[in-house]
Design an enzyme around this catalytic site. Structure first.
Site, PDB file in Angstrom:
ATOM      1  N   ASN A  87       0.871  -1.185   0.000  1.00 31.63           N
ATOM      2  CA  ASN A  87       0.000   0.000   0.000  1.00 31.63           C
ATOM      3  C   ASN A  87       0.904   1.231   0.000  1.00 31.63           C
ATOM      4  O   ASN A  87       1.473   1.591   1.028  1.00 31.63           O
ATOM      5  CB  ASN A  87      -0.896  -0.018   1.240  1.00 31.63           C
ATOM      6  CG  ASN A  87      -1.928   1.098   1.238  1.00 31.63           C
ATOM      7  OD1 ASN A  87      -1.831   2.049   0.464  1.00 31.63           O
ATOM      8  ND2 ASN A  87      -2.906   0.996   2.114  1.00 31.63           N
ATOM      9  N   LYS A  97       3.461   0.976   2.962  1.00 34.48           N
ATOM     10  CA  LYS A  97       3.169  -0.114   3.885  1.00 34.48           C
ATOM     11  C   LYS A  97       3.300  -1.449   3.154  1.00 34.48           C
ATOM     12  O   LYS A  97       2.860  -1.582   2.009  1.00 34.48           O
ATOM     13  CB  LYS A  97       1.747   0.026   4.447  1.00 34.48           C
ATOM     14  CG  LYS A  97       1.512   1.275   5.275  1.00 34.48           C
ATOM     15  CD  LYS A  97       0.055   1.362   5.716  1.00 34.48           C
ATOM     16  CE  LYS A  97      -0.223   2.655   6.466  1.00 34.48           C
ATOM     17  NZ  LYS A  97      -1.648   2.789   6.832  1.00 34.48           N
ATOM     18  N   ARG A 103      -2.601  -1.850  -3.682  1.00 33.01           N
ATOM     19  CA  ARG A 103      -3.745  -0.932  -3.657  1.00 33.01           C
ATOM     20  C   ARG A 103      -3.653   0.045  -4.824  1.00 33.01           C
ATOM     21  O   ARG A 103      -2.624   0.679  -5.039  1.00 33.01           O
ATOM     22  CB  ARG A 103      -3.762  -0.160  -2.337  1.00 33.01           C
ATOM     23  CG  ARG A 103      -4.863   0.898  -2.240  1.00 33.01           C
ATOM     24  CD  ARG A 103      -4.825   1.536  -0.858  1.00 33.01           C
ATOM     25  NE  ARG A 103      -5.746   2.644  -0.736  1.00 33.01           N
ATOM     26  CZ  ARG A 103      -5.403   3.903  -0.478  1.00 33.01           C
ATOM     27  NH1 ARG A 103      -4.118   4.212  -0.340  1.00 33.01           N
ATOM     28  NH2 ARG A 103      -6.289   4.856  -0.361  1.00 33.01           N
ATOM     29  N   HIS A 120     -11.129   4.832  -0.429  1.00 32.39           N
ATOM     30  CA  HIS A 120     -11.160   4.187   0.896  1.00 32.39           C
ATOM     31  C   HIS A 120     -12.134   3.012   0.911  1.00 32.39           C
ATOM     32  O   HIS A 120     -12.634   2.617   1.969  1.00 32.39           O
ATOM     33  CB  HIS A 120     -11.525   5.175   2.007  1.00 32.39           C
ATOM     34  CG  HIS A 120     -10.449   6.176   2.286  1.00 32.39           C
ATOM     35  ND1 HIS A 120     -10.728   7.459   2.724  1.00 32.39           N
ATOM     36  CD2 HIS A 120      -9.099   6.112   2.185  1.00 32.39           C
ATOM     37  CE1 HIS A 120      -9.595   8.127   2.875  1.00 32.39           C
ATOM     38  NE2 HIS A 120      -8.587   7.325   2.554  1.00 32.39           N
ATOM     39  N   SER A 141      -4.907  10.944   7.428  1.00 29.73           N
ATOM     40  CA  SER A 141      -4.317  12.018   6.637  1.00 29.73           C
ATOM     41  C   SER A 141      -5.179  12.299   5.412  1.00 29.73           C
ATOM     42  O   SER A 141      -5.352  13.438   4.990  1.00 29.73           O
ATOM     43  CB  SER A 141      -2.890  11.658   6.225  1.00 29.73           C
ATOM     44  OG  SER A 141      -2.876  10.464   5.468  1.00 29.73           O
ATOM     45  N   ARG A 162      -4.977  18.187   1.821  1.00 32.90           N
ATOM     46  CA  ARG A 162      -5.866  18.331   0.658  1.00 32.90           C
ATOM     47  C   ARG A 162      -6.968  19.343   0.973  1.00 32.90           C
ATOM     48  O   ARG A 162      -7.496  19.372   2.073  1.00 32.90           O
ATOM     49  CB  ARG A 162      -6.485  16.988   0.269  1.00 32.90           C
ATOM     50  CG  ARG A 162      -5.468  15.954  -0.152  1.00 32.90           C
ATOM     51  CD  ARG A 162      -6.130  14.620  -0.461  1.00 32.90           C
ATOM     52  NE  ARG A 162      -5.176  13.527  -0.305  1.00 32.90           N
ATOM     53  CZ  ARG A 162      -5.511  12.251  -0.174  1.00 32.90           C
ATOM     54  NH1 ARG A 162      -6.786  11.893  -0.171  1.00 32.90           N
ATOM     55  NH2 ARG A 162      -4.587  11.333  -0.039  1.00 32.90           N
ATOM     56  N   GLY A 169      -9.655   8.626  13.628  1.00 28.43           N
ATOM     57  CA  GLY A 169     -10.881   8.022  14.137  1.00 28.43           C
ATOM     58  C   GLY A 169     -10.641   6.982  15.210  1.00 28.43           C
ATOM     59  O   GLY A 169     -11.421   6.853  16.152  1.00 28.43           O
ATOM     60  N   GLU A 187      -7.099  -2.633   6.138  1.00 23.62           N
ATOM     61  CA  GLU A 187      -6.963  -2.574   4.683  1.00 23.62           C
ATOM     62  C   GLU A 187      -6.037  -3.668   4.163  1.00 23.62           C
ATOM     63  O   GLU A 187      -6.328  -4.302   3.137  1.00 23.62           O
ATOM     64  CB  GLU A 187      -6.417  -1.204   4.271  1.00 23.62           C
ATOM     65  CG  GLU A 187      -7.416  -0.073   4.423  1.00 23.62           C
ATOM     66  CD  GLU A 187      -6.823   1.284   4.096  1.00 23.62           C
ATOM     67  OE1 GLU A 187      -7.249   1.870   3.092  1.00 23.62           O
ATOM     68  OE2 GLU A 187      -5.941   1.744   4.837  1.00 23.62           O
TER      69      GLU A 187
END
Length: 391
Positions: A8, A15, A86, A175, A204, A234, A326, A378
């Site tokens: 990822n 990652k 990903r 996502h 992020s 962003r 979160g 993920e």
């Protein structure tokens, strides 16, 4: 046993994870910290952090393979049956998981003009993977496939439909891998997913998704991950006229304009100092007004979409917080849930304060909307999808 390497890559971090029989046996997170580069490595229950060089980061595939070999997790690259990567890319072609072949690479090159800041690192990673493991299949795991269920009223922009069709200008959402992992966790945890659910993926990059009976009916990100709530760097939602005005008055070409909106705005732009929520909270506590304003805007955007999606769903049964902010920031969760009691959202502050990076309900009492912190997985979801595609 077959092993799967999961990758990822982002604009600021990378990652990697190795899976065997659906179990994560290795994970590494390469990122910038305190002005340097570090790698956080997890082997089973053991975790360590080490400083790495720019060369390690740039040639991260080789760095990861060397770690796997030195820790005797593989005897050679042939032990890795497949790789999952990903893919964040706008376009109908990318709304499904696919083996990366010449056609896939050609489509990704074509899509680069639509979202170069996300696709260029993906192309570079594919090149490195293919060079290092030329005989190992790579599966492109779509980050948008989960949102294929969005109806036209959520998916379409206010564009002439012949133009939208010609350029495939639709709201794809992102996502999705994270959202699917959350849905699977909910099913395993409480059984059937509640009919009206909102997931707040706050990191992020941040997005919010509305689920009806477990399927996406709307999400805040659109054609690219730039749309939606304000994020770390962003800009989020902005008037198209304002974008044109910025380009004209800052003298930016399209590539530099995209880089500006993706990398210089958001929490960083408003605060003028940092994009890190933890640092912003410290600055706010010290009386920094710009930091306080940045945090206030972030909270307001999330609250606004929770309200909007509750209206779109016709009510709300479950509110989920996931991803770095979160999962970890009880302060931000508290601020977001504040004054949402009219929607049945009432936080138990003690439960909330005690929950950090663990799966837990944090709502107050019965009869209210269930509020949960659920850690996203993920990488695990990607590993599952790779095995489905390869088998």
């Amino acid at each position: 046993m077959p092993k799967y390497l999961i990758v990822n890559t982002g604009s600021a971090s990378k990652k990697y994870a190795l899976y065997s029989e659906n179990q994560e046996i290795f994970k590494a997170h390469l990122e910038t910290e305190d002005g340097g580069l570090v790698s956080t490595i997890k082997l089973g229950t053991t975790e360590k952090k080490e400083t790495i060089t720019q060369e390690n980061y740039d040639n991260s595939v080789n760095y990861i393979i060397e770690l796997l070999l030195s820790n005797k997790l593989i005897t050679g690259i042939d032990d890795i049956k497949a790789i999952g990567l990903r893919i964040v890319a706008p376009g109908i072609f990318f709304l499904a998981d696919k083996i990366i072949d010449d056609e896939y690479l050609s489509k990704l090159q074509e899509a680069k003009n639509r979202a170069p800041l996300h696709i260029e690192p993906e192309l570079a990673e594919i090149e490195h993977l293919q060079k290092t493991m030329p005989n190992t299949p790579i599966v492109g795991i779509s980050d948008s496939a989960f949102h294929k269920t969005m109806p036209d009223k959520s998916k379409l922009y206010g564009l002439p439909q012949d133009i939208a069709s010609r350029f495939e200008m639709y709201r794809y959402g992102y996502h999705g891998i994270s959202a699917q992992s959350i849905v699977n966790k909910i099913k395993n945890w409480i059984g059937d997913i509640p009919p009206k659910t909102i997931i707040c993926h706050l990191g992020s990059g941040s997005s919010i998704v509305a689920l009806k009976n477990g399927q996406s009916i709307d999400t805040t990100m659109g054609f690219t991950p730039l749309e939606g709530i304000i994020m770390s760097t962003r800009v989020g939602n902005i008037d198209a006229g304002a974008v044109i005005y910025l380009a004209q008055n800052l003298g930016l070409d399209l590539n530099n304009l995209e880089a500006f909106l993706n990398q210089k705005c958001g929490l960083l732009g408003i605060s003028g100092q940092t994009s890190d929520i933890r640092e912003l909270l410290k600055l706010e506590a010290g009386g920094d007004k710009k930091a306080a304003t940045a945090l206030e805007i972030f909270v307001y955007h999330v609250k606004k979409y929770i309200g909007a999606y509750a209206a779109a769903l016709g009510g709300l049964d479950l509110l989920v917080f996931t991803a770095t902010i979160g999962e970890r920031s009880f302060i931000m969760r508290s601020r977001i849930c504040r004054e949402l009691s009219s929607l049945g959202i009432i936080l138990d502050e003690d439960k909330n304060n005690a929950t950090v990076s663990s799966d837990s309900f944090i709502n107050k009492g019965e009869g209210y909307v269930k509020i949960a912190v659920i850690t996203t997985d993920e990488m695990g979801e990607m590993a599952r999808q790779v095995q489905i595609k390869i088998s």
